[in-house]
Scaffold this motif. Structure first.
Motif: not given
Ligand code: DOR
Ligand code: ZN
Length: 343
Positions: A13, A15, A174, A247
């Motif tokens: 996960h 970004h 998350h 995350d």
């Protein structure tokens, strides 16, 4: 134990943002992880396979020349996503999951799903081609207390979803609460969860330690200590349902240090080291490899990585800020130390 060698981990996960921002943060992840599931909440979001392939090209072009890092792409689910797009995504071999943001739940989620009832055909297509649904598990009902939004989501949305779609593979992303740990533990094996390093290392007191701490603000928001302990127990349990997802979510410093700051914590600069710290604190370093390098790949039906990394117990200082294209980025532990280092 002062040293540990594990199979190179993956980040399930992440970004990466885009353009100069992506170029600024990508080397941190590529140095540590072999692969990462790349979140699609760009502006505009990555809603089609064609957009995902273009985004993947931009990521690959930004990689250091000797890097073998592999971005695993996702699509952003909307009320208008069509089943044919899921089939296209599966056939591309580049898209590994579909991300479900309840509309309004978090950063760039305005175009997310307003009602999962609008996605029936898509969810059936996902079941048919074993495409996982990655879930941001918080209700957006403003009447629900922000600390309860995950728990209420489990009852109102996730339980009915996995009941109705009995073959759908789901990752609760998350997770932050004891209730989510219990839910995932009790669910069938097709339901898993990622856990961030910051939710293992901090409780909600970190948001208000001596004053308001915008760099500890993320979504789902940090919870009470009892929840942090439940997450730690799940992460070190050896259950293949729980695996690593940082995350890591960079935001320019000025967009967090402001009257209405963005949600997101940047951890990629110490993406595996922080987990080593958390597992070490729990006396469970021997469980790190399963969590970081085995269970995620197994869930996604991908081979485990071949090469290894070594982590050593050696404290290193984190800068107060990092360059972030034309802006700055305040990383997790800014001006502090991380206790483990990659050799
Ligand atoms: O803290 C977060 N930041 N949570 C999310 O769900 C989104 C992410 C982001 O994109 O900044
Ligand atoms: Zn995220």
């Amino acid at each position: 134990m002062n040293k540990i060698t594990i199979i190179r981990p993956d980040d399930w996960h992440l970004h990466l943002r885009d353009e100069g921002y992506m170029q600024a943060v990508l080397p941190d992840t590529a140095r540590r992880f072999a692969r990462a599931i790349v979140m699609p909440n760009l502006k505009p979001p990555v809603t089609t396979t064609a957009l995902a392939l273009q985004y993947r090209d931009r990521i690959r072009a930004a990689l250091p020349p000797d890097s073998s890092f592999e971005p695993l792409m996702t699509l952003y689910l909307t009320d208008n996503t069509q089943p044919a797009e899921i089939i296209k995504a599966r056939q591309s071999g580049a898209v590994y999951a579909i991300k479900y943001y309840p509309a309004g739940a978090t950063t760039n989620s305005d175009l997310g799903v307003t009602d999962l009832g609008k996605c029936r055909g898509v969810l059936e297509a996902m079941e048919a081609c074993a495409m996982p649904l990655l879930v941001h598990g918080e209700v957006t009902d403003p009447a629900v207390d922000i600390y309860d939004r995950e728990r209420v989501f489990l009852e109102r949305v996730l339980a009915p979803l996995i009941e109705r779609y009995s073959r759908l593979r789901v990752v609760a992303e998350h997770i932050t609460t004891r209730e989510a740990v219990d839910f995932v533990s009790a669910a069938p094996l097709r339901v898993a969860a990622t856990i961030t390093a910051h939710h293992l290392l901090l409780n909600r007191n970190a948001l208000f330690a001596g004053g308001i701490r915008p760099h500890h603000y993320c979504l789902p928001v940090l919870k009470r200590e009892q929840h942090r302990q439940a997450l730690t127990a799940a992460a070190i349990s050896g259950s293949p349902k729980f695996f690593l997802g940082t995350d890591s979510a960079p935001h320019a410093q000025h967009t967090k240090e402001t009257g209405c700051g963005c949600a997101g914590i940047y951890t990629a600069h110490a993406g595996i080291e922080l987990y080593a710290e958390a597992f070490d604190q729990a006396g469970a370093l021997d469980r790190l490899e399963g969590f970081a390098s085995h269970y995620g790949a197994d869930f996604y039906g991908l081979p485990r990585n071949q090469d290894r990394i070594t982590l050593v117990r050696e404290s290193w200082p984190v800068p107060d800020k990092l360059p972030y294209a034309r802006d700055s980025l305040v990383p997790f532990r800014a001006s502090g130390h991380v206790a483990w280092k990659i050799e």
